[in-house]
Design a protein around this motif. Structure first.
Motif, PDB file in Angstrom:
ATOM      1  N   LYS A 122       0.867  -1.169   0.000  1.00 44.75           N
ATOM      2  CA  LYS A 122       0.000   0.000   0.000  1.00 44.75           C
ATOM      3  C   LYS A 122       0.916   1.235   0.000  1.00 44.75           C
ATOM      4  N   PRO A 123       0.835   2.067  -1.037  1.00 42.30           N
ATOM      5  CA  PRO A 123       1.812   3.155  -1.207  1.00 42.30           C
ATOM      6  C   PRO A 123       1.998   4.057  -0.001  1.00 42.30           C
ATOM      7  N   THR A 124       0.910   4.586   0.551  1.00 43.73           N
ATOM      8  CA  THR A 124       1.071   5.545   1.643  1.00 43.73           C
ATOM      9  C   THR A 124       1.761   4.905   2.849  1.00 43.73           C
ATOM     10  N   VAL A 125       1.365   3.662   3.148  1.00 46.94           N
ATOM     11  CA  VAL A 125       1.966   2.952   4.294  1.00 46.94           C
ATOM     12  C   VAL A 125       3.450   2.693   4.027  1.00 46.94           C
ATOM     13  N   ALA A 126       3.759   2.214   2.823  1.00 48.34           N
ATOM     14  CA  ALA A 126       5.139   1.874   2.482  1.00 48.34           C
ATOM     15  C   ALA A 126       6.034   3.118   2.481  1.00 48.34           C
ATOM     16  N   LEU A 127       5.515   4.225   1.953  1.00 51.62           N
ATOM     17  CA  LEU A 127       6.328   5.444   1.889  1.00 51.62           C
ATOM     18  C   LEU A 127       6.595   6.001   3.290  1.00 51.62           C
ATOM     19  N   ARG A 128       5.655   5.802   4.196  1.00 53.64           N
ATOM     20  CA  ARG A 128       5.858   6.258   5.560  1.00 53.64           C
ATOM     21  C   ARG A 128       6.940   5.393   6.229  1.00 53.64           C
ATOM     22  N   ASP A 132      16.305  16.066 -13.829  1.00 54.06           N
ATOM     23  CA  ASP A 132      15.278  16.734 -14.636  1.00 54.06           C
ATOM     24  C   ASP A 132      14.045  15.865 -14.809  1.00 54.06           C
ATOM     25  N   ALA A 133      14.200  14.565 -14.549  1.00 50.55           N
ATOM     26  CA  ALA A 133      13.093  13.641 -14.762  1.00 50.55           C
ATOM     27  C   ALA A 133      13.209  12.450 -13.836  1.00 50.55           C
ATOM     28  N   VAL A 134      12.045  11.834 -13.576  1.00 51.55           N
ATOM     29  CA  VAL A 134      11.973  10.596 -12.795  1.00 51.55           C
ATOM     30  C   VAL A 134      11.367   9.526 -13.704  1.00 51.55           C
ATOM     31  N   VAL A 135      11.980   8.348 -13.730  1.00 53.26           N
ATOM     32  CA  VAL A 135      11.418   7.223 -14.487  1.00 53.26           C
ATOM     33  C   VAL A 135      11.340   6.024 -13.551  1.00 53.26           C
ATOM     34  N   SER A 136      10.179   5.340 -13.555  1.00 62.87           N
ATOM     35  CA  SER A 136      10.025   4.182 -12.676  1.00 62.87           C
ATOM     36  C   SER A 136       9.105   3.132 -13.271  1.00 62.87           C
ATOM     37  N   ALA A 137       9.484   1.871 -13.091  1.00 62.67           N
ATOM     38  CA  ALA A 137       8.608   0.746 -13.446  1.00 62.67           C
ATOM     39  C   ALA A 137       8.051   0.112 -12.179  1.00 62.67           C
ATOM     40  N   GLY A 138       8.148   0.849 -11.070  1.00 59.06           N
ATOM     41  CA  GLY A 138       7.699   0.318  -9.781  1.00 59.06           C
ATOM     42  C   GLY A 138       6.202   0.489  -9.574  1.00 59.06           C
ATOM     43  N   ASN A 139       5.779   0.283  -8.353  1.00 54.94           N
ATOM     44  CA  ASN A 139       4.387   0.434  -7.919  1.00 54.94           C
ATOM     45  C   ASN A 139       3.846   1.805  -8.339  1.00 54.94           C
ATOM     46  N   THR A 140       2.898   1.809  -9.272  1.00 53.54           N
ATOM     47  CA  THR A 140       2.398   3.072  -9.835  1.00 53.54           C
ATOM     48  C   THR A 140       1.843   4.001  -8.762  1.00 53.54           C
ATOM     49  N   VAL A 183       3.213   7.863  -7.944  1.00 48.47           N
ATOM     50  CA  VAL A 183       2.357   9.049  -7.912  1.00 48.47           C
ATOM     51  C   VAL A 183       2.339   9.664  -6.517  1.00 48.47           C
ATOM     52  N   ALA A 184       2.155   8.821  -5.497  1.00 46.26           N
ATOM     53  CA  ALA A 184       2.056   9.344  -4.128  1.00 46.26           C
ATOM     54  C   ALA A 184       3.340  10.062  -3.711  1.00 46.26           C
ATOM     55  N   ALA A 185       4.497   9.472  -4.053  1.00 43.84           N
ATOM     56  CA  ALA A 185       5.770  10.106  -3.708  1.00 43.84           C
ATOM     57  C   ALA A 185       5.902  11.436  -4.447  1.00 43.84           C
ATOM     58  N   GLY A 186       5.405  11.465  -5.685  1.00 44.24           N
ATOM     59  CA  GLY A 186       5.466  12.692  -6.476  1.00 44.24           C
ATOM     60  C   GLY A 186       4.560  13.778  -5.928  1.00 44.24           C
TER      61      GLY A 186
END
Lengths: 336, 336
Positions: free
Chosen positions: B71-77, B97-105, B109-112
């Motif tokens: 779960k993004p919010t939980v994991a980022l915390r 200048d840019a971020v590229v990721s194939a990780g958990n969408t 987004v949440a980190a951004g």
């Protein structure tokens, strides 16, 4: 005798496929009586032309029809005795056991909701469609009857969809999934989170497999997928459009590459196209109605109309409605 | 030099396709510098193994990674310095200048969103995907960045999607459509009705073709289709699932029917499968970010990662961001 009010004026090619479909249906099912509802003079002449139907097809007069692109509420106000409104009036007056229409879906639903012919315990009826997947078939409910779904509505769709999947598709223990944007707990907006909680604590919890992503619909991750009407409608129509796109793209590439076996491949592609077209133009029940309502694709031919008429009777023969009422009553007691 | 922070730990097969994709990208584009963000020791060894990349690939340390099903919010915390969070921190600090990721969408987004690196005037960024249709290609936006869309957000998606369609897909005058459950005026829920009114009276009104049903996505009824994130995400994933279903079903039927030209047909089917797989695993930009963010499919291979890295640079080369800011400013003045 099972009496069906058929909206004879509804559909892109009305009334011919409706008249013909009625004749085919009564020829195959002795229990059916079909009333062609619409322009009396036109329908009587079409019926006579087509052979008459041995007395089990009659005509009932209606004034006007809701066009495929008319706004349902406006059209129904302007034409209170149009063909689809008359069909529902007949069911409300117990002069018909079922309504079948290939007309404007929004108008079929709106005319039905006005009669308030809901089964005991049902908050909102929902349209259920059957879609193919890699493992067999699944039911998607609701695809557009209810524009303001609440968790308890979606719970009822799970109940109704499961009974339908078991009785009509023959899936012994249907797995219920909630269409969502991720499989993890807590995904989606408030409606989906609350529905997830509701289902996880309901009498259906053992059949509930949780959130299912869009991919899962065609991978067969659930036998009954529930969603609110906007999402379901878009999913259904995107699927129709994509089936057409894929058949054309893949078909074109294959045909272009082959030489001596081109005709064989063409035959296979033609059969598949027919199969998908047939699937999309088969009837979809509006579940939760006291009676039956089968909604056909606007492009229905007589074959599809015939199948829809037979399906209306099938729902009755499998006691779908009494099972829905019983399950909702049990769930209501469990929730107290 | 265009500096990209690549979430080297993101994706089903990370880090190998990410390291390899970076090497391929810098070999093809002299302007690129890629920082592999993640487990420093592991990445340095992988990079050395793979040949090193002529100094335009460096490594930056991060602690941990958000798993594909976390779960993004939980994991980022729990992991504030995980690879995707570090990428965004680098862009916020103007070290990338840019971020590229194939990780958990959801995590990308949440980190951004936490960095609030929004372009001037942008209310909410949206994910844009490019999908094939019978007439060419179209852009679907938003497919899941914004779970609580408002009419003004959808209007901004129309602006951003149109600029993207023109500059990147080469569609001179993109036609904008609103994904809805019917083409008539007044269709859909409040969000869609209000968005329809908003667009019809906006500076985009001449490009706006109105409501488009699900079928229209693959029929090419619009070049830019806007919708809220839940619907867009489900549509995208249903499409992926259905493409797979159709390829297997049609392929199986064709292969079963053919004899001497079976290999030819098999080759065509294989190529088409590759083509669709490639399309779905190409990168999708999160538009509206001050900088660039490209989100890749979790199953991305090095080829997809390479393309995503190149696309991040393409957005910059076509001045997508400055055009978005200019258009939104003009629209804001027109609305006053």
């Amino acid at each position: 005798m099972f009496r069906i009010a058929l909206d004879a004026m509804g559909g892109d090619h009305a009334p011919d496929p409706n008249v013909q479909g009625a004749i085919e249906a009564i020829a195959q099912s002795e229990e059916l009586h079909v009333t062609l509802v619409g322009d009396q003079e036109l329908l009587e002449s079409k019926l006579a032309e087509a052979g008459g139907g041995d007395g089990r097809i009659t005509v009932a007069a209606a004034d006007g029809v809701v066009g495929m692109h008319e706004k349902p509420t406006v059209a129904l106000r302007a034409k209170p005795n149009c063909s689809i409104a008359r069909c529902w009036q007949m069911m409300a007056a117990r002069e018909a056991d079922a309504v079948v229409s290939a007309g404007n879906t929004g108008a079929v639903v709106a005319a039905g909701l006005r009669t308030r012919l809901f089964l005991k315990g049902v908050k909102r009826p929902g349209i259920a469609v059957t879609l193919p997947n890699l493992k067999g078939k699944s039911v998607l409910i609701d695809v557009g009857a209810n524009p303001a779904a609440q968790p308890r509505h979606l719970f009822q769709y799970a109940v109704m969809g499961s009974i339908y999947a078991r009785e009509i598709l023959g899936i012994e223990s249907p797995r219920i999934g909630l269409m969502n944007i991720g499989s993890e707990e807590g995904k989606g907006n408030e409606l989906y989170r609350d529905t997830h909680t509701h289902l996880s604590n309901s009498p259906l919890k053992d059949s509930y497999v949780g959130n299912v992503e869009g991919r899962g619909l065609y991978q067969g991750d659930a036998d009954v997928l529930i969603c609110e009407g906007f999402v379901g409608n878009v999913v259904l129509k995107v699927s129709e459009g994509m089936a057409e796109f894929m058949m054309k793209t893949v078909g074109g590439a294959i045909m272009g590459a082959l030489d001596v076996e081109r005709d064989k491949a063409g035959q296979v592609l033609h059969e598949l196209t027919q199969k998908y077209r047939y699937q999309e133009s088969g009837g979809a029940p509006l579940l939760g109605i006291d009676g039956s309502c089968i909604i056909c694709h606007g492009s229905s031919d007589s074959h599809s109309v015939r199948n829809a008429l037979k399906m209306a009777f099938e729902l009755k023969a499998h006691h779908i409605n009494s099972q829905i009422v019983d399950h909702l009553a049990t769930a209501a007691i469990a929730a107290e």
